[in-house]
Scaffold this motif. Structure first.
Motif, PDB file in Angstrom:
ATOM      1  N   ILE A 159     -13.710  14.458   4.355  1.00 25.97           N
ATOM      2  CA  ILE A 159     -13.666  14.359   5.544  1.00 25.97           C
ATOM      3  C   ILE A 159     -12.377  13.933   6.299  1.00 25.97           C
ATOM      4  O   ILE A 159     -11.596  13.183   5.658  1.00 25.97           O
ATOM      5  CB  ILE A 159     -14.493  13.366   6.488  1.00 25.97           C
ATOM      6  N   GLN A 160     -11.487  14.971   6.959  1.00 28.55           N
ATOM      7  CA  GLN A 160     -10.148  14.755   7.619  1.00 28.55           C
ATOM      8  C   GLN A 160     -10.223  13.787   8.328  1.00 28.55           C
ATOM      9  O   GLN A 160     -10.599  13.869   9.630  1.00 28.55           O
ATOM     10  CB  GLN A 160      -9.474  15.884   8.053  1.00 28.55           C
ATOM     11  N   VAL A 161      -9.522  12.339   8.274  1.00 28.94           N
ATOM     12  CA  VAL A 161      -9.371  11.387   9.020  1.00 28.94           C
ATOM     13  C   VAL A 161      -8.150  10.659   8.641  1.00 28.94           C
ATOM     14  O   VAL A 161      -7.677  10.834   7.668  1.00 28.94           O
ATOM     15  CB  VAL A 161     -10.439  10.087   9.204  1.00 28.94           C
ATOM     16  N   LYS A 162      -7.492   9.990   9.954  1.00 29.21           N
ATOM     17  CA  LYS A 162      -6.115   9.590   9.738  1.00 29.21           C
ATOM     18  C   LYS A 162      -6.036   8.382   8.898  1.00 29.21           C
ATOM     19  O   LYS A 162      -6.939   7.436   9.268  1.00 29.21           O
ATOM     20  CB  LYS A 162      -5.647   9.271  11.028  1.00 29.21           C
ATOM     21  N   LYS A 163      -5.520   8.125   7.821  1.00 26.86           N
ATOM     22  CA  LYS A 163      -5.487   6.918   6.859  1.00 26.86           C
ATOM     23  C   LYS A 163      -3.992   6.485   6.611  1.00 26.86           C
ATOM     24  O   LYS A 163      -3.025   7.487   6.493  1.00 26.86           O
ATOM     25  CB  LYS A 163      -6.297   7.231   5.731  1.00 26.86           C
ATOM     26  N   SER A 164      -3.873   5.362   6.502  1.00 32.19           N
ATOM     27  CA  SER A 164      -2.496   4.981   5.704  1.00 32.19           C
ATOM     28  C   SER A 164      -2.671   5.338   4.186  1.00 32.19           C
ATOM     29  O   SER A 164      -3.753   5.544   3.682  1.00 32.19           O
ATOM     30  CB  SER A 164      -2.377   3.378   5.756  1.00 32.19           C
ATOM     31  N   PHE A 165      -1.415   5.163   3.495  1.00 28.06           N
ATOM     32  CA  PHE A 165      -1.168   5.456   2.207  1.00 28.06           C
ATOM     33  C   PHE A 165      -2.166   4.958   1.384  1.00 28.06           C
ATOM     34  O   PHE A 165      -2.912   5.546   0.664  1.00 28.06           O
ATOM     35  CB  PHE A 165       0.169   5.240   1.709  1.00 28.06           C
ATOM     36  N   VAL A 166      -2.299   3.452   1.484  1.00 24.18           N
ATOM     37  CA  VAL A 166      -3.355   2.777   0.706  1.00 24.18           C
ATOM     38  C   VAL A 166      -4.591   3.135   0.787  1.00 24.18           C
ATOM     39  O   VAL A 166      -5.369   3.257  -0.090  1.00 24.18           O
ATOM     40  CB  VAL A 166      -2.879   1.133   0.720  1.00 24.18           C
ATOM     41  N   GLU A 167      -5.115   3.286   2.054  1.00 25.84           N
ATOM     42  CA  GLU A 167      -6.405   3.716   2.437  1.00 25.84           C
ATOM     43  C   GLU A 167      -6.791   5.103   1.898  1.00 25.84           C
ATOM     44  O   GLU A 167      -7.785   5.227   1.413  1.00 25.84           O
ATOM     45  CB  GLU A 167      -6.631   3.653   4.031  1.00 25.84           C
ATOM     46  N   LYS A 168      -5.574   6.240   1.849  1.00 29.09           N
ATOM     47  CA  LYS A 168      -6.068   7.187   1.191  1.00 29.09           C
ATOM     48  C   LYS A 168      -6.178   7.009  -0.373  1.00 29.09           C
ATOM     49  O   LYS A 168      -7.231   7.749  -0.810  1.00 29.09           O
ATOM     50  CB  LYS A 168      -4.646   8.368   1.429  1.00 29.09           C
ATOM     51  N   MET A 169      -5.437   5.992  -1.023  1.00 30.21           N
ATOM     52  CA  MET A 169      -5.836   5.902  -2.409  1.00 30.21           C
ATOM     53  C   MET A 169      -6.991   5.505  -2.607  1.00 30.21           C
ATOM     54  O   MET A 169      -7.791   5.906  -3.540  1.00 30.21           O
ATOM     55  CB  MET A 169      -4.536   4.962  -2.715  1.00 30.21           C
ATOM     56  N   PHE A 170      -7.265   4.446  -1.748  1.00 32.15           N
ATOM     57  CA  PHE A 170      -8.929   3.783  -1.926  1.00 32.15           C
ATOM     58  C   PHE A 170      -9.778   4.886  -1.709  1.00 32.15           C
ATOM     59  O   PHE A 170     -10.768   5.177  -2.613  1.00 32.15           O
ATOM     60  CB  PHE A 170      -9.212   2.857  -0.941  1.00 32.15           C
ATOM     61  N   GLY A 171      -9.446   6.132  -1.034  1.00 27.34           N
ATOM     62  CA  GLY A 171     -10.409   6.911  -0.501  1.00 27.34           C
ATOM     63  C   GLY A 171     -10.826   7.896  -1.827  1.00 27.34           C
ATOM     64  O   GLY A 171     -11.634   8.565  -2.152  1.00 27.34           O
TER      65      GLY A 171
ATOM     66  N   GLY B  21      -6.185  -2.427  -8.958  1.00 30.28           N
ATOM     67  CA  GLY B  21      -5.953  -3.890  -9.188  1.00 30.28           C
ATOM     68  C   GLY B  21      -6.054  -5.010  -8.157  1.00 30.28           C
ATOM     69  O   GLY B  21      -6.166  -4.557  -6.963  1.00 30.28           O
ATOM     70  N   PRO B  22      -6.331  -6.193  -8.541  1.00 37.49           N
ATOM     71  CA  PRO B  22      -6.289  -7.376  -7.741  1.00 37.49           C
ATOM     72  C   PRO B  22      -5.143  -7.294  -6.561  1.00 37.49           C
ATOM     73  O   PRO B  22      -5.429  -7.481  -5.355  1.00 37.49           O
ATOM     74  CB  PRO B  22      -6.328  -8.750  -8.265  1.00 37.49           C
ATOM     75  N   LYS B  23      -4.157  -6.978  -7.058  1.00 38.18           N
ATOM     76  CA  LYS B  23      -2.654  -6.889  -6.169  1.00 38.18           C
ATOM     77  C   LYS B  23      -3.268  -6.104  -4.786  1.00 38.18           C
ATOM     78  O   LYS B  23      -2.865  -6.341  -3.731  1.00 38.18           O
ATOM     79  CB  LYS B  23      -1.520  -6.511  -6.984  1.00 38.18           C
ATOM     80  N   MET B  24      -3.537  -4.927  -5.048  1.00 35.76           N
ATOM     81  CA  MET B  24      -3.820  -3.915  -4.333  1.00 35.76           C
ATOM     82  C   MET B  24      -4.903  -4.194  -3.207  1.00 35.76           C
ATOM     83  O   MET B  24      -4.728  -4.240  -1.934  1.00 35.76           O
ATOM     84  CB  MET B  24      -4.327  -2.642  -4.830  1.00 35.76           C
ATOM     85  N   ILE B  25      -5.803  -4.832  -3.727  1.00 38.09           N
ATOM     86  CA  ILE B  25      -7.066  -5.293  -2.706  1.00 38.09           C
ATOM     87  C   ILE B  25      -6.461  -6.582  -1.924  1.00 38.09           C
ATOM     88  O   ILE B  25      -6.675  -6.671  -0.772  1.00 38.09           O
ATOM     89  CB  ILE B  25      -8.306  -5.812  -3.368  1.00 38.09           C
ATOM     90  N   LYS B  26      -5.542  -7.398  -2.512  1.00 36.46           N
ATOM     91  CA  LYS B  26      -4.942  -8.581  -1.699  1.00 36.46           C
ATOM     92  C   LYS B  26      -4.073  -8.187  -0.697  1.00 36.46           C
ATOM     93  O   LYS B  26      -3.904  -8.509   0.244  1.00 36.46           O
ATOM     94  CB  LYS B  26      -4.188  -9.559  -2.811  1.00 36.46           C
TER      95      LYS B  26
ATOM     96  N   VAL C 270      -4.154  -5.280   0.736  1.00 35.65           N
ATOM     97  CA  VAL C 270      -4.972  -4.619   2.005  1.00 35.65           C
ATOM     98  C   VAL C 270      -5.615  -5.718   2.993  1.00 35.65           C
ATOM     99  O   VAL C 270      -5.637  -5.706   4.226  1.00 35.65           O
ATOM    100  CB  VAL C 270      -6.111  -3.784   1.326  1.00 35.65           C
ATOM    101  N   MET C 271      -5.952  -7.125   2.094  1.00 32.46           N
ATOM    102  CA  MET C 271      -6.664  -7.978   2.973  1.00 32.46           C
ATOM    103  C   MET C 271      -5.550  -8.628   3.889  1.00 32.46           C
ATOM    104  O   MET C 271      -5.684  -9.083   5.101  1.00 32.46           O
ATOM    105  CB  MET C 271      -7.037  -9.067   1.983  1.00 32.46           C
ATOM    106  N   LYS C 272      -4.074  -8.658   3.312  1.00 33.33           N
ATOM    107  CA  LYS C 272      -3.272  -9.418   4.089  1.00 33.33           C
ATOM    108  C   LYS C 272      -3.096  -8.456   5.493  1.00 33.33           C
ATOM    109  O   LYS C 272      -2.932  -8.951   6.531  1.00 33.33           O
ATOM    110  CB  LYS C 272      -2.002  -9.463   3.215  1.00 33.33           C
ATOM    111  N   LYS C 273      -2.950  -7.121   5.182  1.00 32.05           N
ATOM    112  CA  LYS C 273      -2.778  -6.348   6.276  1.00 32.05           C
ATOM    113  C   LYS C 273      -3.827  -6.287   7.426  1.00 32.05           C
ATOM    114  O   LYS C 273      -3.368  -6.123   8.475  1.00 32.05           O
ATOM    115  CB  LYS C 273      -2.647  -4.918   5.760  1.00 32.05           C
ATOM    116  N   HIS C 274      -4.997  -6.619   6.923  1.00 25.99           N
ATOM    117  CA  HIS C 274      -6.060  -6.727   7.754  1.00 25.99           C
ATOM    118  C   HIS C 274      -6.446  -8.005   8.254  1.00 25.99           C
ATOM    119  O   HIS C 274      -7.495  -8.322   9.012  1.00 25.99           O
ATOM    120  CB  HIS C 274      -7.320  -5.964   7.367  1.00 25.99           C
ATOM    121  N   ASN C 275      -5.918  -9.087   7.797  1.00 27.42           N
ATOM    122  CA  ASN C 275      -5.827 -10.362   8.281  1.00 27.42           C
ATOM    123  C   ASN C 275      -7.110 -11.057   7.876  1.00 27.42           C
ATOM    124  O   ASN C 275      -7.543 -11.684   8.237  1.00 27.42           O
ATOM    125  CB  ASN C 275      -5.606 -10.709   9.639  1.00 27.42           C
TER     126      ASN C 275
END
Lengths: 159, 159, 159
Positions: B54-66, C87-92, C94-99
């Motif tokens: 599904i095409q949705v707007k995402k940040s770079f890291v969100e795209k990676m997770f996806g 890795g843990p760094k990536m998820i941390k 993301v967590m920081k970004k989302h408070n």
């Protein structure tokens, strides 16, 4: 309430340490007069396998499953073995030193305490495990029996 | 008590076999007239993803997770795959042979039985998953809603 | 019923994400006036370790365990790290970004909310962990204490 308390544990995991936790809680609960059931499903069924190789008729895939899965509690791996780099042997050595009961003894104790050890028939079917391969004096049931116990349970855990 | 029994399952795991266990218990409980909720959090959210991109707007890291997480139930791995050396394909073959329902069918059955499928909004945020990417007709809630259900629950499980 | 609701969580896992889930549920339940206990056993004990290296007398194997296990919540790995490759760094990040609160903050919050943080003495023994190495103001107990809480619990989870 003077009713008997009930503890129902689903043992899904095939890890030695998780199965230990399940059996320690179960034996504790039985000592406090709970009615206790451990419902073994998926990889948790391996805790109930006999150590010896039982000859039963199996399809090719069932034979493969049979060979790849640990034969009995004593052969099970540790959930964190690869992560932290230490193996089942190390933890068993430590347990011996501290006089902690190894898993096969915990299972025997559970049987002596009349804990209901149940094997999930649906996953036995899937993994090609047959009654002859599992410990004696265990019960066989499906999700309906689990739910009937669990809906009356005081402590329900999925391990 | 003539009250409706309640079963509340937190599905945290992203493993095919654990999700299967969750959905088998849930469907069983619904068949026995429990009010059933599956609260999908962390990797368990992947079970609710649509298969298509599904095409949705995402940040770079969100795209990676996806990209790194499996897109839908059918793509999920097995918790013991690496340990025992057999893959999702092997277990799916066995399931087919035994006429066991694959996970996507179990999820569809859950929706037909009106099981509440809930996606945890906090972890959706963390992993960058958006409503458009998840199945239709699911609910969105947080830990407060889970607790309100669970404190009245007869069977509460964390899978 | 006007009785206080009770939530009892066994934290067996040493994974950062699973511990986060445990502490988010626990803090939520405390906010809704539940009496909450987290019983840390096996690898879950690592969440309670102090970050600094505490000098205590240990056997060789105990020292090895001490070195191999993560020292405190901030050092714990992610359950899906190897599977999905992040890795843990990536998820941390993301967590920081989302408070979102990192695990050490969630633990601090739990202490402020007077959640009972219990360390399982039996597994402390096995893993060679001593009270000096764990956070201050935690409790020490065994499976009997857990069961006494759990049999009165509204929400019991094994994580």
């Amino acid at each position: 309430m003077s009713e008997t308390k009930k503890t129902n544990i689903i043992l899904f995991s095939g890890d030695y340490d998780k199965a230990m936790a399940a059996y320690i809680i179960a034996n504790g609960a039985a000592a406090y007069d709970h009615e206790v059931t451990i419902f073994h499903t998926f990889w948790g069924l391996n805790a109930l396998r006999k150590e010896e190789n039982i000859q039963v008729k199996k399809s090719f895939v069932e034979k493969m499953f049979g060979k790849m899965m640990p034969r009995g509690a004593n052969k099970m791996g540790i959930s964190k073995m690869n992560f932290a780099g230490f193996g089942p042997k190390m933890i068993k050595d430590v347990m011996k030193k501290h006089n902690a009961m190894p898993l096969p003894d915990l299972i025997e104790m559970a049987q002596e305490q009349e804990i209901n050890l149940v094997a999930c028939t649906m996953t036995m079917d899937l993994l090609g495990l047959q009654k002859e391969e599992l410990l004696d004096e265990i019960e066989y049931a499906g999700v309906a029996a689990y739910l009937a116990d669990a809906e009356e349970g005081n402590v329900n855990l999925f391990i």
